[in-house]
Design an enzyme around this catalytic site. Structure first.
Site, PDB file in Angstrom:
ATOM      1  N   LYS A  15     -23.830  90.202  26.282  1.00 56.24           N
ATOM      2  CA  LYS A  15     -24.156  91.150  25.204  1.00 56.24           C
ATOM      3  C   LYS A  15     -25.579  91.679  25.316  1.00 56.24           C
ATOM      4  CE  LYS A  15     -23.599  88.377  22.000  1.00 56.24           C
ATOM      5  NZ  LYS A  15     -23.745  87.332  21.224  1.00 56.24           N
ATOM      6  N   ARG A  91     -22.155  88.177  12.194  1.00 51.04           N
ATOM      7  CA  ARG A  91     -21.398  87.053  12.744  1.00 51.04           C
ATOM      8  C   ARG A  91     -20.480  86.410  11.720  1.00 51.04           C
ATOM      9  NH1 ARG A  91     -25.526  85.784  16.750  1.00 51.04           N
ATOM     10  NH2 ARG A  91     -25.042  84.062  18.125  1.00 51.04           N
ATOM     11  N   ARG A 124     -21.343  80.337  32.490  1.00 49.40           N
ATOM     12  CA  ARG A 124     -22.568  81.161  32.488  1.00 49.40           C
ATOM     13  C   ARG A 124     -23.647  80.513  31.634  1.00 49.40           C
ATOM     14  NH1 ARG A 124     -20.732  87.419  31.491  1.00 49.40           N
ATOM     15  NH2 ARG A 124     -19.192  87.564  33.141  1.00 49.40           N
ATOM     16  N   ARG A 130     -31.187  77.949  28.436  1.00 48.28           N
ATOM     17  CA  ARG A 130     -31.958  78.240  27.225  1.00 48.28           C
ATOM     18  C   ARG A 130     -32.074  76.970  26.394  1.00 48.28           C
ATOM     19  NH1 ARG A 130     -29.422  83.124  23.989  1.00 48.28           N
ATOM     20  NH2 ARG A 130     -28.731  81.477  22.588  1.00 48.28           N
ATOM     21  N   ARG A 141     -21.369  76.456  19.258  1.00 38.40           N
ATOM     22  CA  ARG A 141     -21.467  77.913  19.095  1.00 38.40           C
ATOM     23  C   ARG A 141     -20.132  78.589  19.413  1.00 38.40           C
ATOM     24  NH1 ARG A 141     -26.262  77.542  21.977  1.00 38.40           N
ATOM     25  NH2 ARG A 141     -25.650  79.102  23.486  1.00 38.40           N
TER      26      ARG A 141
HETATM   27  P1  AMP Z   1     -27.898  84.523  19.967  1.00 40.87           P
HETATM   28  O1  AMP Z   1     -29.102  84.799  20.810  1.00 40.87           O
HETATM   29  O2  AMP Z   1     -27.309  85.759  19.351  1.00 40.87           O
HETATM   30  O3  AMP Z   1     -26.858  83.701  20.684  1.00 40.87           O
HETATM   31  O4  AMP Z   1     -28.394  83.622  18.716  1.00 40.87           O
HETATM   32  C1  AMP Z   1     -28.970  82.354  18.916  1.00 40.87           C
HETATM   33  C2  AMP Z   1     -28.859  81.530  17.626  1.00 40.87           C
HETATM   34  O5  AMP Z   1     -29.553  82.204  16.563  1.00 40.87           O
HETATM   35  C3  AMP Z   1     -27.438  81.329  17.108  1.00 40.87           C
HETATM   36  O6  AMP Z   1     -26.800  80.239  17.723  1.00 40.87           O
HETATM   37  C4  AMP Z   1     -27.695  81.095  15.616  1.00 40.87           C
HETATM   38  O7  AMP Z   1     -28.190  79.785  15.374  1.00 40.87           O
HETATM   39  C5  AMP Z   1     -28.834  82.062  15.327  1.00 40.87           C
HETATM   40  N1  AMP Z   1     -28.327  83.407  14.933  1.00 40.87           N
HETATM   41  C6  AMP Z   1     -28.473  84.579  15.624  1.00 40.87           C
HETATM   42  N2  AMP Z   1     -27.880  85.592  14.983  1.00 40.87           N
HETATM   43  C7  AMP Z   1     -27.337  85.066  13.857  1.00 40.87           C
HETATM   44  C8  AMP Z   1     -26.556  85.596  12.785  1.00 40.87           C
HETATM   45  N3  AMP Z   1     -26.209  86.899  12.751  1.00 40.87           N
HETATM   46  N4  AMP Z   1     -26.177  84.745  11.803  1.00 40.87           N
HETATM   47  C9  AMP Z   1     -26.513  83.453  11.815  1.00 40.87           C
HETATM   48  N5  AMP Z   1     -27.215  82.863  12.792  1.00 40.87           N
HETATM   49  C10 AMP Z   1     -27.639  83.664  13.816  1.00 40.87           C
END
Ligand code: AMP
Length: 186
Positions: A15, A91, A124, A130, A141
């Site tokens: 993404k 989300r 991946r 990370r 997740r």
């Molecule tokens: P990402 O980089 O989008 O995978 O986000 C990393 C982490 O940030 C996720 O696993 C959540 O803990 C938090 N996070 C990011 N976006 C959201 C969202 N829209 N709602 C809730 N938690 C979020």
């Protein structure tokens, strides 16, 4: 022209990379809630301090906090002018409803689902290293994606906004497929 998009996909579907290709094509703002949260954690802001453990465990940060930061970000000039691509938001159904509420008459053009099979995203994520990519964090997740985020896709599908794009292939292949699909919807 203002272009308003959301990009969806399991974590590890590419993404973030494809959002950058969208930014380079349409000149829109890249709004990544994950990047905003990681910046807050790094800067040790009060929100960052609260979010750190939640993120490490692979859980979702509370809807109120996330809706607040996105509502503010969407009011900035780059997002109200050229438009935006939201990456990692919404989300949950609560976030999707909040988004449509902030946008009012400024409708979304498309919601893209970057489709990559489960086995491929798991491999991946294991290779990118990370801080939240522990085995438990990854599993949690992916689980939350099915439980909380999958219904959001159905929500947008019912509104006729969902565009599914095959996320397998090289970055260039996926990018041309994606841009062609978006152009059809503009
Ligand atoms: P990402 O980089 O989008 O995978 O986000 C990393 C982490 O940030 C996720 O696993 C959540 O803990 C938090 N996070 C990011 N976006 C959201 C969202 N829209 N709602 C809730 N938690 C979020």
């Amino acid at each position: 022209m203002t272009v308003r998009l959301v990009i969806f996909g399991r974590q590890g579907a590419g993404k973030g990379t494809q959002a950058v290709n969208i930014v380079n094509t349409y000149g829109v703002a890249h709004i990544s809630t994950g990047d905003m949260l990681r910046a807050a954690v790094k800067a040790e802001t009060p929100m960052g301090l609260k979010a750190k453990a939640v993120m490490r465990a692979g859980n979702l940060v509370g809807d109120d906090i996330i809706n607040g930061i996105v509502a503010e970000r969407l009011q900035e000039d780059d997002a109200t002018g050229p438009g935006f691509v939201l990456d990692g938001y919404p989300r949950t159904i609560n976030q999707a409803e909040a988004l449509l509420d902030f946008l009012g008459d400024n409708h979304l053009d498309a919601v893209i689902d970057l489709d990559v099979p489960l086995e491929e995203v798991t491999a991946r994520m294991k290779s990118r290293g990370r801080a939240d990519d522990t085995d438990d964090g990854i599993a949690r997740r992916l689980d939350l994606y099915e439980q909380e985020t999958r219904p959001v896709l159905d929500f947008f599908k019912e509104k006729g906004l969902l565009v599914t794009v095959d996320g397998l292939g090289t970055e260039e292949e996926v990018s041309s497929r994606l841009i062609a699909a978006i152009n059809e919807h503009l």
